[in-house]
Design an enzyme around this catalytic site. Structure first.
Site, PDB file in Angstrom:
ATOM      1  N   HIS A   1       8.755 -54.302  37.209  1.00 37.25           N
ATOM      2  CA  HIS A   1      10.475 -54.171  36.819  1.00 37.25           C
ATOM      3  C   HIS A   1      10.505 -53.411  35.837  1.00 37.25           C
ATOM      4  CE1 HIS A   1      14.682 -54.749  37.120  1.00 37.25           C
ATOM      5  NE2 HIS A   1      14.540 -55.105  35.772  1.00 37.25           N
TER       6      HIS A   1
ATOM      7  N   ASN B   1       4.045 -45.476  40.735  1.00 39.46           N
ATOM      8  CA  ASN B   1       3.007 -46.672  40.523  1.00 39.46           C
ATOM      9  C   ASN B   1       2.049 -46.708  41.718  1.00 39.46           C
ATOM     10  OD1 ASN B   1       3.950 -48.507  38.253  1.00 39.46           O
ATOM     11  ND2 ASN B   1       5.835 -47.783  38.993  1.00 39.46           N
TER      12      ASN B   1
HETATM   13  C1  GRF Z   1       9.592 -48.211  38.687  1.00 42.09           C
HETATM   14  O1  GRF Z   1      10.489 -48.046  37.654  1.00 42.09           O
HETATM   15  C2  GRF Z   1       9.707 -49.586  38.974  1.00 42.09           C
HETATM   16  O2  GRF Z   1       9.361 -50.552  37.996  1.00 42.09           O
HETATM   17  C3  GRF Z   1      10.990 -49.923  39.507  1.00 42.09           C
HETATM   18  O3  GRF Z   1      11.117 -48.765  40.514  1.00 42.09           O
HETATM   19  C4  GRF Z   1      10.442 -47.683  39.952  1.00 42.09           C
HETATM   20  C5  GRF Z   1       9.511 -46.994  40.652  1.00 42.09           C
HETATM   21  O4  GRF Z   1       9.156 -45.732  40.418  1.00 42.09           O
HETATM   22  N1  GRF Z   1      10.769 -51.058  40.482  1.00 42.09           N
HETATM   23  P1  GRF Z   1       7.900 -44.960  41.181  1.00 42.09           P
HETATM   24  O5  GRF Z   1       8.283 -45.021  42.661  1.00 42.09           O
HETATM   25  O6  GRF Z   1       6.676 -46.122  41.229  1.00 42.09           O
HETATM   26  O7  GRF Z   1       7.617 -43.916  40.605  1.00 42.09           O
END
Ligand code: GRF
Length: 227
Positions: A119, A25
């Site tokens: 989330h 993300n």
């Molecule tokens: C994602 O699935 C987010 O929704 C959750 O933790 C995960 C993080 O993934 N809160 P990344 O580290 O961004 O790949």
């Protein structure tokens, strides 16, 4: 939570990202900033894990990447240090991106209305850990993801955006999680854009998305409070 327009337009919004893991993300946010798709820049990335891939992604993008060690200290002191780092980097909006700790009330009071989280479920269904597996185990036919403001109660803040993802007959928790992740990257960037453009109004539990238009000035009562 306060009522009123949050965010503001006209300047590049300075983001602070907190992440504990792989950081996809974060990468989506960095890429959107680099493409000029987002009126924002990542000012600093902070992690509670020295080995978080997110820190490596930040360094590669030329963004300050700071590990804050949570071990052997009180939660309040640990979070006060994070807060100090965010202030020092001029952060205006804090984005949790796979940050695996629950933020305390003192931190959230200081940054009220300025912390977002992504989330991987359609909240209020399946809060907490392994939301994609929870959804798959439960047998829902549609799941998805949610971007929301952060309040002290876990995964419970006012919802900004959601995206629905169908659960397919041959899905596994992993394949479902992968399709949800694609939508996470899209709606997280979109939610940050709305915030940056001053188009989010919080009315109790509800987040009203204002139409695009004239630049909105950040209200005076919103600059970060001193602890
Ligand atoms: C994602 O699935 C987010 O929704 C959750 O933790 C995960 C993080 O993934 N809160 P990344 O580290 O961004 O790949």
């Amino acid at each position: 939570m306060a009522v009123g327009v949050v965010g503001g337009a006209g300047v590049v919004l300075r983001l602070g990202v907190l992440a504990s893991g792989r950081g996809t993300n974060l990468q989506a946010i960095l890429d959107a900033c680099a493409r000029g798709d987002l009126p924002a820049s990542v000012a600093v990335v902070v992690s509670d894990r020295a080995d978080a891939q997110a820190l490596e992604r930040a360094r590669r993008a030329g963004v300050p990447a700071i590990f804050v060690d949570p071990r052997g200290r009180k939660k309040a002191d640990f979070e006060a240090e994070i807060s100090r780092i965010l202030r020092e980097h001029g952060v205006e909006l804090v984005c949790l991106a796979g940050y695996m700790r629950v933020l305390g009330r003192t931190f959230l009071r200081e940054w009220e209305g300025r912390v977002l989280n992504i989330h991987p479920s359609l909240l209020p269904a399946f809060p907490g850990l392994e939301a994609q597996r929870q959804a798959w185990d439960y047998g829902v036919k549609v799941s998805g993801c949610t971007v929301h403001f952060v309040v002290p109660e876990v995964d419970a803040g006012p919802i900004i955006l959601q995206a629905a993802v169908p659960v397919l007959g041959d899905d596994t928790p992993e394949s479902l999680a992968a399709r949800i992740l694609e939508q996470e990257h899209r709606i997280y960037v979109e939610a940050i854009r709305l915030y940056a453009e001053g188009r989010l109004r919080i009315e109790g539990r509800r987040v009203v998305i204002l139409p695009p238009g004239e630049p909105r000035v950040r209200p005076e009562h919103l600059p970060p409070r001193q602890p």
